[in-house]
Design a protein around this motif. Structure first.
Motif, PDB file in Angstrom:
ATOM      1  N   ILE A  63     -68.517 -42.656   3.714  1.00 52.72           N
ATOM      2  CA  ILE A  63     -69.428 -43.445   4.554  1.00 52.72           C
ATOM      3  C   ILE A  63     -68.901 -43.652   5.976  1.00 52.72           C
ATOM      4  N   PRO A  64     -67.634 -44.041   6.185  1.00 52.04           N
ATOM      5  CA  PRO A  64     -67.153 -44.186   7.566  1.00 52.04           C
ATOM      6  C   PRO A  64     -67.256 -42.879   8.371  1.00 52.04           C
ATOM      7  N   GLU A  65     -67.055 -41.761   7.709  1.00 49.81           N
ATOM      8  CA  GLU A  65     -67.194 -40.459   8.374  1.00 49.81           C
ATOM      9  C   GLU A  65     -68.644 -40.227   8.796  1.00 49.81           C
ATOM     10  N   LEU A  66     -69.580 -40.590   7.921  1.00 43.94           N
ATOM     11  CA  LEU A  66     -71.002 -40.425   8.245  1.00 43.94           C
ATOM     12  C   LEU A  66     -71.436 -41.394   9.344  1.00 43.94           C
ATOM     13  N   ASN A  67     -70.878 -42.603   9.336  1.00 42.35           N
ATOM     14  CA  ASN A  67     -71.160 -43.552  10.425  1.00 42.35           C
ATOM     15  C   ASN A  67     -70.711 -42.957  11.760  1.00 42.35           C
ATOM     16  N   ALA A  68     -69.507 -42.396  11.780  1.00 42.73           N
ATOM     17  CA  ALA A  68     -68.980 -41.786  13.003  1.00 42.73           C
ATOM     18  C   ALA A  68     -69.842 -40.596  13.418  1.00 42.73           C
ATOM     19  N   LEU A  69     -70.231 -39.787  12.448  1.00 46.12           N
ATOM     20  CA  LEU A  69     -71.078 -38.622  12.725  1.00 46.12           C
ATOM     21  C   LEU A  69     -72.411 -39.048  13.320  1.00 46.12           C
ATOM     22  N   SER A  70     -73.003 -40.088  12.757  1.00 42.24           N
ATOM     23  CA  SER A  70     -74.284 -40.590  13.237  1.00 42.24           C
ATOM     24  C   SER A  70     -74.190 -41.002  14.706  1.00 42.24           C
ATOM     25  N   SER A  71     -73.147 -41.728  15.054  1.00 44.04           N
ATOM     26  CA  SER A  71     -72.948 -42.153  16.449  1.00 44.04           C
ATOM     27  C   SER A  71     -72.693 -40.959  17.357  1.00 44.04           C
ATOM     28  N   GLN A  72     -71.870 -40.071  16.885  1.00 46.42           N
ATOM     29  CA  GLN A  72     -71.462 -38.896  17.652  1.00 46.42           C
ATOM     30  C   GLN A  72     -72.637 -37.970  17.961  1.00 46.42           C
ATOM     31  N   LEU A  73     -73.563 -37.797  17.014  1.00 47.43           N
ATOM     32  CA  LEU A  73     -74.641 -36.816  17.177  1.00 47.43           C
ATOM     33  C   LEU A  73     -75.980 -37.425  17.592  1.00 47.43           C
TER      34      LEU A  73
END
Length: 159
Positions: A63-73
């Protein structure tokens, strides 16, 4: 006879207008906060659709990786969207999403039929859907933001 026809015509036009308005307000259901998610929010862009559950230990790490991905993309026409594997709805979905620390949109309604996704039989599972609504890849197991970004770029380069 003239009045009856005018009444019929007005009623028909009203019904037709209502049907058009209903079609225009197409949505894909509610998110974890009870807000409607408009279909156009998911159309015409790449999607990373992740299935998760509270009892899934790798999901908690992912989940933290997906949160970061969401912000990043966010500025690159890519949406990260979550779906609870246990089909939680309403307050239960909101509570579970909060407990998992999810910052991206979690859909109450499973989008699998809309995008012709195969049934998720193991968790976590992430699907990459292209900007035309076609599933391009199924990623089984825990993913990282860097790994998904790399796969997205490769798929976009393929066209």
């Amino acid at each position: 006879m003239g009045n009856a026809f005018q009444t019929f015509l007005r009623s028909s036009i009203t019904v037709f207008a209502c049907l058009i308005l209903i079609a225009c307000s197409d949505d894909v259901g509610l998110d974890q906060h009870g807000q409607k998610v408009a279909a156009e929010r998911l159309q015409g862009q790449w999607l990373v659709i992740n299935y998760w559950a509270e009892w899934c230990a790798p999901c908690r790490t992912e989940i933290p990786e997906l949160n970061a991905l969401s912000s990043q993309l966010a500025k690159e026409s890519v949406q990260v969207v979550g779906v609870n594997f246990d089909a939680l709805r309403g307050k239960e979905l909101g509570t579970a999403s909060d407990a998992m620390g999810i910052k991206f949109t979690v859909l109450e309604e499973d989008p699998a039929p809309r995008f012709k996704l195969p049934r998720a039989e193991a968790l976590p599972v992430t699907y990459i859907v292209d900007d035309k609504g076609q599933m391009r890849e199924r990623l089984l197991g825990e993913q990282t933001a860097a790994g998904i970004t790399k796969r997205l770029q490769a798929l976009r380069d393929e066209g």
